[in-house]
Scaffold this active site. Sequence first.
Site, PDB file in Angstrom:
ATOM      1  N   HIS A 168     -33.157  14.238  25.548  1.00 31.06           N
ATOM      2  CA  HIS A 168     -31.114  14.000  25.583  1.00 31.06           C
ATOM      3  C   HIS A 168     -30.593  13.738  24.807  1.00 31.06           C
ATOM      4  CE1 HIS A 168     -28.527  11.443  28.312  1.00 31.06           C
ATOM      5  NE2 HIS A 168     -28.090  10.852  27.214  1.00 31.06           N
ATOM      6  N   GLU A 169     -31.284  13.165  23.886  1.00 28.95           N
ATOM      7  CA  GLU A 169     -30.575  12.550  22.950  1.00 28.95           C
ATOM      8  C   GLU A 169     -30.763  13.595  21.480  1.00 28.95           C
ATOM      9  OE1 GLU A 169     -29.047   9.765  22.329  1.00 28.95           O
ATOM     10  OE2 GLU A 169     -30.299   8.502  23.944  1.00 28.95           O
ATOM     11  N   HIS A 172     -27.459  15.468  22.895  1.00 20.22           N
ATOM     12  CA  HIS A 172     -26.562  15.185  22.115  1.00 20.22           C
ATOM     13  C   HIS A 172     -25.948  15.959  20.180  1.00 20.22           C
ATOM     14  CE1 HIS A 172     -25.249  12.411  24.666  1.00 20.22           C
ATOM     15  NE2 HIS A 172     -25.782  11.220  24.982  1.00 20.22           N
ATOM     16  N   TYR A 224     -24.963  10.952  33.739  1.00 21.67           N
ATOM     17  CA  TYR A 224     -25.398   9.716  34.102  1.00 21.67           C
ATOM     18  C   TYR A 224     -26.072   9.242  35.254  1.00 21.67           C
ATOM     19  CZ  TYR A 224     -22.125   7.881  30.737  1.00 21.67           C
ATOM     20  OH  TYR A 224     -21.255   7.088  29.261  1.00 21.67           O
TER      21      TYR A 224
HETATM   22 ZN   LIG Z   1     -26.500  10.213  26.159  1.00 19.45          ZN
END
Ligand SMILES: [Zn+2]
Length: 269
Positions: A168-169, A172, A224
Site C-alpha cells: 500500500h505504501e 503511494h 479505505y
Molecule cells: Zn494510504
Amino acid sequence: MWIFMPIALYVSYYNVCKESKTSASLCQDEITDRDAMTAMDQILEVNRKLRAPRGLSFREGDIAIPYMRSAINCPGNACLWPKSVDGFVYVPYILSPLYDDMERITIETGMQEISSGTCIKFVPRTHEGSFLDIQPRYGCWSFLGQTGGSQTLSLQTPGCMWSGIAAHEFMHALGFVHEQSRSDRDHYVTIVWKNIMPDHIHNFRKQVTNNLNSPYDYSSVMHYGRYAFSEDGGPTIIPVPDPYIPIGQRDGPSALDLHKINVLYNCGK
Ligand SMILES: [Zn+2]
C-alpha cells in the site's frame, strides 16, 4: 510479537462494530469475513496518534506532503519514477538496519507483490540520487510519487509489518492516492459525512485523479475500509448500489491495482 498484532486490531475492530447501533447488521456480515480488515484499517490504527514531522503534513491518514503543498495529486505525471531503456522502472531503496530478518522479508514481499505483475523493480540503492529510505519511524506512511533525493517511507514495527501494508505504501510512492479519492468515486460509493470524525472530513475529499480508463476497484489495496475515520462506529463509506460489496483488503495489490500500475508506467510498451 508482530504475529499477534492483527489479532489485537481485529478485536478492537469488532468492538467498534458491536457498539454501533446504526450498522449492526452490516458489521455482523463484516466480522465473519477476515478480509474486512483492510490495509488502511490497520494503517489508521497504527497512525492514530501520528504527528507530522516538521515541515510536513499528512493527508488521508498516511500520505506525507510538504507543508506548503495543498493538493495530493501528480499533475502531468511529474511524480513518476523514470523508465529505463530496458523497459523497467527501477525504484532504488535502502532498508534501515533496525529491521530484523523477518521484517525485511515482509517488506520485500510487499515489493515482490508489485514487481511480479508489473515493470516496477525495487532495487537496493547503489549510487542513485533518488531513492526510498525505508525506516521504522512512527506510523505507516509515504510521500506521493518520487520526490527527488532521499525520501522517507515509514513502516513502523510491529504495526506496519504486513506485506499488504508495505505494498500500500509503495503504491503511494509510485504515485497512487486512495481508491475512494478518485474523481469518479461518487458513482460507486456513498460517503456518509455525518459518521466521519469532524477533524477528518478532509480525508474524504475527492482528488483530481487520472483514472487510467480503469474500473473503480472495491478490492483495491488502496481502498479505505468501510469504517475509516468513523466517529461512532457507523460506516463512513457504503458501496452503491450494493452496500454489501466488500471494500478494501490487506492481502496485497489486486489484479486491477497491478493493471493500473502497468497503465500508469506504460509497462510493456
Ligand atoms: Zn494510504
